[in-house]
Scaffold this active site. Sequence first.
Site, PDB file in Angstrom:
ATOM      1  N   GLY A 243      97.540  52.537 -15.096  1.00  0.00           N
ATOM      2  CA  GLY A 243      97.269  52.945 -13.848  1.00  0.00           C
ATOM      3  C   GLY A 243      98.593  51.882 -12.745  1.00  0.00           C
ATOM      4  N   SER A 244      97.954  52.289 -11.825  1.00  0.00           N
ATOM      5  CA  SER A 244      99.228  51.942 -10.814  1.00  0.00           C
ATOM      6  C   SER A 244      99.625  50.279 -11.016  1.00  0.00           C
ATOM      7  CB  SER A 244      98.982  52.382  -9.096  1.00  0.00           C
ATOM      8  OG  SER A 244      97.835  51.700  -9.551  1.00  0.00           O
ATOM      9  N   GLY A 248      97.197  47.104 -11.414  1.00  0.00           N
ATOM     10  CA  GLY A 248      97.936  45.960 -13.204  1.00  0.00           C
ATOM     11  C   GLY A 248      97.755  44.642 -12.016  1.00  0.00           C
ATOM     12  N   GLU A 265      99.968  49.412 -18.812  1.00  0.00           N
ATOM     13  CA  GLU A 265     100.395  51.342 -18.690  1.00  0.00           C
ATOM     14  C   GLU A 265     100.715  50.727 -16.913  1.00  0.00           C
ATOM     15  OE1 GLU A 265     102.621  52.180 -21.226  1.00  0.00           O
ATOM     16  OE2 GLU A 265     101.346  50.958 -22.806  1.00  0.00           O
ATOM     17  N   CYS A 299     103.195  59.373 -15.940  1.00  0.00           N
ATOM     18  CA  CYS A 299     104.184  57.927 -15.688  1.00  0.00           C
ATOM     19  C   CYS A 299     105.315  58.353 -16.141  1.00  0.00           C
ATOM     20  CB  CYS A 299     103.702  56.928 -16.248  1.00  0.00           C
ATOM     21  SG  CYS A 299     103.372  57.944 -18.034  1.00  0.00           S
TER      22      CYS A 299
HETATM   23  P1  NAD Z   1      95.034  53.714 -10.396  1.00  0.00           P
HETATM   24  O1  NAD Z   1      95.965  52.570 -10.591  1.00  0.00           O
HETATM   25  O2  NAD Z   1      94.620  53.894  -8.961  1.00  0.00           O
HETATM   26  O3  NAD Z   1      93.379  53.214 -11.078  1.00  0.00           O
HETATM   27  C1  NAD Z   1      93.701  53.874 -12.402  1.00  0.00           C
HETATM   28  C2  NAD Z   1      92.722  52.892 -13.163  1.00  0.00           C
HETATM   29  O4  NAD Z   1      92.012  51.437 -12.643  1.00  0.00           O
HETATM   30  C3  NAD Z   1      91.101  53.640 -12.565  1.00  0.00           C
HETATM   31  O5  NAD Z   1      90.686  53.678 -13.904  1.00  0.00           O
HETATM   32  C4  NAD Z   1      90.547  52.950 -11.666  1.00  0.00           C
HETATM   33  O6  NAD Z   1      89.374  52.569 -11.463  1.00  0.00           O
HETATM   34  C5  NAD Z   1      90.658  51.953 -12.397  1.00  0.00           C
HETATM   35  N1  NAD Z   1      91.254  50.124 -11.266  1.00  0.00           N
HETATM   36  C6  NAD Z   1      91.663  50.477 -10.149  1.00  0.00           C
HETATM   37  N2  NAD Z   1      91.710  49.140  -9.496  1.00  0.00           N
HETATM   38  C7  NAD Z   1      91.299  48.187  -9.988  1.00  0.00           C
HETATM   39  C8  NAD Z   1      90.794  46.679 -10.413  1.00  0.00           C
HETATM   40  N3  NAD Z   1      91.080  45.865  -9.166  1.00  0.00           N
HETATM   41  N4  NAD Z   1      89.712  46.016 -11.599  1.00  0.00           N
HETATM   42  C9  NAD Z   1      89.231  47.770 -12.933  1.00  0.00           C
HETATM   43  N5  NAD Z   1      89.717  48.549 -12.650  1.00  0.00           N
HETATM   44  C10 NAD Z   1      90.641  48.927 -11.823  1.00  0.00           C
HETATM   45  O7  NAD Z   1      95.596  54.687 -10.532  1.00  0.00           O
HETATM   46  P2  NAD Z   1      95.311  56.418 -10.923  1.00  0.00           P
HETATM   47  O8  NAD Z   1      95.807  57.177  -9.242  1.00  0.00           O
HETATM   48  O9  NAD Z   1      94.372  56.555 -11.553  1.00  0.00           O
HETATM   49  O10 NAD Z   1      96.936  56.347 -11.855  1.00  0.00           O
HETATM   50  C11 NAD Z   1      98.332  56.793 -11.786  1.00  0.00           C
HETATM   51  C12 NAD Z   1      99.080  55.417 -11.957  1.00  0.00           C
HETATM   52  O11 NAD Z   1      99.415  55.195 -13.303  1.00  0.00           O
HETATM   53  C13 NAD Z   1     100.226  55.767 -11.416  1.00  0.00           C
HETATM   54  O12 NAD Z   1     101.288  54.822 -10.971  1.00  0.00           O
HETATM   55  C14 NAD Z   1     100.744  56.269 -12.872  1.00  0.00           C
HETATM   56  O13 NAD Z   1     102.274  56.142 -12.895  1.00  0.00           O
HETATM   57  C15 NAD Z   1     100.353  55.366 -13.677  1.00  0.00           C
HETATM   58  N6  NAD Z   1     100.038  55.602 -15.324  1.00  0.00           N
HETATM   59  C16 NAD Z   1     101.105  54.824 -16.191  1.00  0.00           C
HETATM   60  C17 NAD Z   1     100.332  55.434 -17.050  1.00  0.00           C
HETATM   61  C18 NAD Z   1     101.318  54.259 -18.556  1.00  0.00           C
HETATM   62  O14 NAD Z   1     101.746  54.290 -20.056  1.00  0.00           O
HETATM   63  N7  NAD Z   1     102.246  53.813 -17.701  1.00  0.00           N
HETATM   64  C19 NAD Z   1     100.240  56.540 -17.808  1.00  0.00           C
HETATM   65  C20 NAD Z   1      99.365  57.050 -17.357  1.00  0.00           C
HETATM   66  C21 NAD Z   1      99.505  56.849 -15.449  1.00  0.00           C
END
Ligand code: NAD
Length: 513
Positions: A243-244, A248, A265, A299
């Site tokens: 995720g973001s 992370g 990731e 991503c």
């Molecule tokens: P996000 O960070 O908003 O959410 C991702 C996941 O994390 C969700 O399931 C969310 O519920 C969970 N989450 C959020 N905060 C948390 C916390 N404090 N504790 C535990 N879980 C938590 O991201 P998004 O908007 O769903 O996805 C987009 C982002 O993901 C972009 O930045 C993209 O680049 C990244 N991404 C990276 C990869 C990679 O492999 N590097 C792959 C796909 C997406």
Amino acid sequence: ATDFGIQKALEQLGVNEINEGTSTGSNNFSNGDIIESFSPVDGKLIAKVKSTTKEDYEKAMQAATSAFKTWRLMPAPQRGEIIRQFGDKLREKKEALGKLVSYEMGKSYQEGLGEVQEMIDICDFAVGLSRQLHGLTMHSERPGHRMYEQYHPLGVVGIISAFNFPVAVWSWNTALAWICGDVCIWKPSEKAPLCGVACQNIAAEVFKNNNLPEGISCLINGDYRVGELMTKDTRVPLVSATGSTRMGKIVAQEVAGRLGKSLLELGGNNAIIVTPDADIKMTVIGAVFGAVGTCGQRCTSTRRLIIHDSIYDKVKDAIVDAYGQLRIGNPLDESNHVGPLIDTDAVGMYQNALTQVVEEGGNIVVEGGVLSGEGYESGCYVKPAIAEAEPHFNIVQHETFAPVLYLLKYSGDVENAIDIQNNVAQGLSSAIMTNNLREAERFLSHAGSDCGIANVNIGTSGAEIGGAFGGEKETGGGRESGSDAWKIYMRRQTNTINYTTELPLAQGIKFDL
Ligand code: NAD
């Protein structure tokens, strides 16, 4: 939601009756508040999925820990046979699942199918891996001793995934973790919960058919608060979170605070360097697909083009021209190139990025804008935009998770372009378009790209499952999928065996009694 075969796909996946959360699917530990899933394609409510309460989570953890005791005893190649069956099930359901991915997340149907193909591919990879979980054997310094290392299963692996790859990311983790003898608890994105239920149903069927405990694969639903149940839980030795970068940083601290392992990731800010020796036709295809594919929500999406000043206008004109041909609309209609953003919040972020780049002195060369009218009722369809910018702009330094491409200029040597490319906080994917061997090798050298992925004459977007996938710096440092990425799902043990009647100590230490 009956057009484009959606209803039929939902039936095939056993998720057509998920309403008011009455049927939540197999081994889905969710009895809490309702999460509504709206399609960005047509704005319609697809399903109501229940979220996971603390009590539900405890049940999931019990199911997982108890399943682990059975699963870890099964020889890895036999686990491989189960994953082979899982891959076959995915082959059967490929069209249906690809369609649901497209409808719930908004990527094109072709990209939805591509995501399921990745799941199938990682299963095949994992089956082979099940006979290759090798450790090394080393010579002992003591006579009559043997020393070697083994990899053992870790236990419960927690998977937290993002909305943009609502099914593939789970499989990258879970297929390897299962082969390694681990069990998984998955919290999919709250923006694509139905994809999670559909995948869980497929996995549960395979385990059931083999009389294996369903707790090998557990599903929990909800937002970050449900994710936190795993990050804070010492019973989860590894948390794999996609995720973001913002997420992370929180997850990394939480998991490190209890000395757990995390596999991160996170966001990218990917660039293609276009040198005077680039093939312009290939550059245009790579850059345009990279910037607008999945509506700029990969991503690995191309965010920055770093173009040599001698060919800048030529490349710019060719790309602007290509943008003129893009068709934006329903992603299930295969004649469209660009589908919607995930939701109206994402539309707001896209608009802010366009405002900000102008405020910082950028120049818009392809106008953006939100589309309205027939076919665009969801309010999530936007026009891919291009802005000329400077590398140091604040907006260029951050990931814009939308179809906004920044054109940057460099002059002189390729080193200058590499400097611009590396001078951001993220380090996921990078590419150079050149037919010049010196430039290409320079880019790949230890003084070249600092990213986890570096490509020559390929764009930044998309990767094969055979390589390790992930990135450096604020991308989080984790690696998933191919190569030896499996090692993080296991614990390493060094074993020394003495087959003599003496007990010599290491380092020649004398200890006479
Ligand atoms: P996000 O960070 O908003 O959410 C991702 C996941 O994390 C969700 O399931 C969310 O519920 C969970 N989450 C959020 N905060 C948390 C916390 N404090 N504790 C535990 N879980 C938590 O991201 P998004 O908007 O769903 O996805 C987009 C982002 O993901 C972009 O930045 C993209 O680049 C990244 N991404 C990276 C990869 C990679 O492999 N590097 C792959 C796909 C997406």
